[in-house]
Design a protein around this motif. Structure first.
Motif, short mmCIF file in Angstrom:
data_model
loop_
_atom_site.label_atom_id
_atom_site.label_comp_id
_atom_site.label_asym_id
_atom_site.label_seq_id
_atom_site.Cartn_x
_atom_site.Cartn_y
_atom_site.Cartn_z
N GLU A 83 46.74 44.17 43.73
CA GLU A 83 46.60 43.88 42.30
C GLU A 83 46.67 42.38 42.04
O GLU A 83 45.93 41.85 41.20
CB GLU A 83 47.69 44.62 41.50
CG GLU A 83 47.52 46.13 41.46
CD GLU A 83 46.19 46.55 40.89
OE1 GLU A 83 45.77 45.97 39.86
OE2 GLU A 83 45.55 47.45 41.46
N GLU A 84 47.57 41.70 42.75
CA GLU A 84 47.68 40.26 42.61
C GLU A 84 46.38 39.57 43.05
O GLU A 84 45.92 38.62 42.41
CB GLU A 84 48.85 39.73 43.45
CG GLU A 84 50.21 40.11 42.91
CD GLU A 84 50.54 39.34 41.63
OE1 GLU A 84 50.66 38.11 41.69
OE2 GLU A 84 50.67 40.00 40.58
N LYS A 107 43.38 40.94 43.02
CA LYS A 107 42.36 41.23 42.02
C LYS A 107 42.51 40.31 40.81
O LYS A 107 41.53 39.82 40.25
CB LYS A 107 42.46 42.69 41.57
CG LYS A 107 42.01 43.69 42.63
CD LYS A 107 42.18 45.12 42.13
CE LYS A 107 41.78 46.13 43.19
NZ LYS A 107 42.01 47.52 42.73
N LEU A 108 43.78 40.09 40.41
CA LEU A 108 44.03 39.21 39.27
C LEU A 108 43.60 37.79 39.60
O LEU A 108 42.94 37.12 38.78
CB LEU A 108 45.51 39.25 38.91
CG LEU A 108 45.95 38.33 37.76
CD1 LEU A 108 45.21 38.69 36.48
CD2 LEU A 108 47.46 38.43 37.56
N ALA A 142 41.43 36.86 41.79
CA ALA A 142 39.96 36.83 41.88
C ALA A 142 39.34 36.80 40.50
O ALA A 142 38.34 36.10 40.25
CB ALA A 142 39.46 38.03 42.67
N SER A 143 39.93 37.53 39.56
CA SER A 143 39.41 37.54 38.19
C SER A 143 39.57 36.18 37.53
O SER A 143 38.66 35.69 36.86
CB SER A 143 40.14 38.62 37.37
OG SER A 143 39.70 38.62 36.04
N VAL A 144 40.76 35.57 37.73
CA VAL A 144 41.00 34.24 37.17
C VAL A 144 40.02 33.25 37.78
O VAL A 144 39.42 32.41 37.07
CB VAL A 144 42.45 33.79 37.44
CG1 VAL A 144 42.64 32.32 37.07
CG2 VAL A 144 43.42 34.67 36.67
N SER A 173 37.05 33.83 39.09
CA SER A 173 35.66 34.08 38.69
C SER A 173 35.40 33.71 37.23
O SER A 173 34.32 33.21 36.90
CB SER A 173 35.31 35.56 38.91
OG SER A 173 35.42 35.89 40.28
N HIS A 174 36.38 33.96 36.34
CA HIS A 174 36.13 33.84 34.92
C HIS A 174 36.70 32.56 34.30
O HIS A 174 36.56 32.35 33.09
CB HIS A 174 36.68 35.06 34.18
CG HIS A 174 36.01 36.34 34.58
ND1 HIS A 174 36.57 37.21 35.49
CD2 HIS A 174 34.83 36.89 34.22
CE1 HIS A 174 35.76 38.25 35.66
NE2 HIS A 174 34.70 38.07 34.91
N SER A 175 37.34 31.74 35.11
CA SER A 175 37.89 30.50 34.57
C SER A 175 36.77 29.59 34.05
O SER A 175 35.68 29.52 34.62
CB SER A 175 38.66 29.76 35.67
OG SER A 175 39.07 28.48 35.22
N ASN A 234 33.66 28.60 42.16
CA ASN A 234 33.43 29.61 41.12
C ASN A 234 32.19 29.28 40.29
O ASN A 234 31.53 28.25 40.49
CB ASN A 234 34.67 29.77 40.24
CG ASN A 234 34.97 28.53 39.41
OD1 ASN A 234 34.42 27.47 39.65
ND2 ASN A 234 35.88 28.68 38.45
N ASP A 235 31.89 30.18 39.35
CA ASP A 235 30.69 30.00 38.53
C ASP A 235 30.76 28.74 37.68
O ASP A 235 29.74 28.09 37.41
CB ASP A 235 30.48 31.23 37.63
CG ASP A 235 30.11 32.47 38.42
OD1 ASP A 235 29.67 32.32 39.57
OD2 ASP A 235 30.25 33.59 37.89
#
Length: 234
Positions: A151-152, A154-155, A157-159, A161-163, A180-181
């Protein structure tokens, strides 16, 4: 009578051999139990095929919260199997008894003494010793920490990717292994073009080499650096 003496000696030798085999068997069984008791992170339980608990090692005590004295003689279903799983577990145990093929290993959710649910990886063994009823052994490993780590990740990775801020990840040789993007949007360089490169290709020339030497030395000494850097777009 020499034949009687010989027969007596022969029978005595057989008795001694059987006694030695019995002692050896008991020693092996004792060694087996001591081994299972000594494994701190692997919970092992033994059941008969009516679900009665016969064996419960120390790791099982720690994992599920029941002492061996509390667990032995109790029904497996009443202690650690959630209500919605009980019928399926009974069917699986009956199938293993008939086929002598262990239940396939896999992840499941079981319960502790205080009602907490645990993610477990469980594997099974079918044991049938001569002259004894068959038993089933379960070998359980707690997946809680692994699930938390997942879970950590995934979190993170989300931060990543979406930062909205540009993020570059390098190896210890300062070669880029991921961006990242936001990096692509801000710099104009695609991910494919920068992987494997050193971030120095972004240098604008507005800051002297000593600036970067000091930055990297701070990173090596303290593990972090913060400040303003002039970089260039594509």
């Amino acid at each position: 009578d020499i034949s009687l003496i010989e027969q007596t000696a022969y029978l005595a030798s057989i008795a001694i051999e059987q006694a030695q085999n019995h002692i050896a068997l008991n020693e092996n069984e004792l060694r087996f139990h001591q081994l299972l008791q000594s494994i701190p992170l692997i919970a092992v339980q033994g059941y008969d095929f009516e679900g009665n608990i016969r064996y419960w090692n120390k790791a099982s005590e720690k994992l599920y919260g029941y002492s061996a004295d509390e667990a032995k003689g109790q029904k497996l279903y009443d202690l650690i199997i959630p209500l919605d799983m009980r019928a399926g577990v009974r069917d699986a145990m009956q199938e293993m008894l008939e086929s002598k093929v262990p239940i396939p290993a896999g992840e499941c959710t079981l319960m502790t003494k205080n009602g907490k649910k645990l993610d477990i990886f469980s594997s099974h063994a079918y044991v049938h010793l001569p002259g004894k009823p068959p038993e089933m052994f379960c070998i359980d490993v707690d997946l809680t920490e692994r699930k938390y780590a997942e879970e950590e990740l995934k979190l993170a990775a989300s931060v990543f990717s979406h930062s909205r801020e540009s993020i570059i990840i390098t190896d210890d040789n300062a070669n880029i292994i991921n961006v990242n993007d936001a990096f692509t949007r801000i710099t104009g360089f695609s991910r494919e073009k920068v992987i494997g490169q050193n971030p120095r290709f972004l240098q604008s020339g507005r800051q002297p080499p000593e600036f970067y030497d000091e930055m990297w030395q701070t990173l090596l000494d303290k593990g972090y650096w913060s400040g303003e850097v002039w970089n260039r777009r594509k």
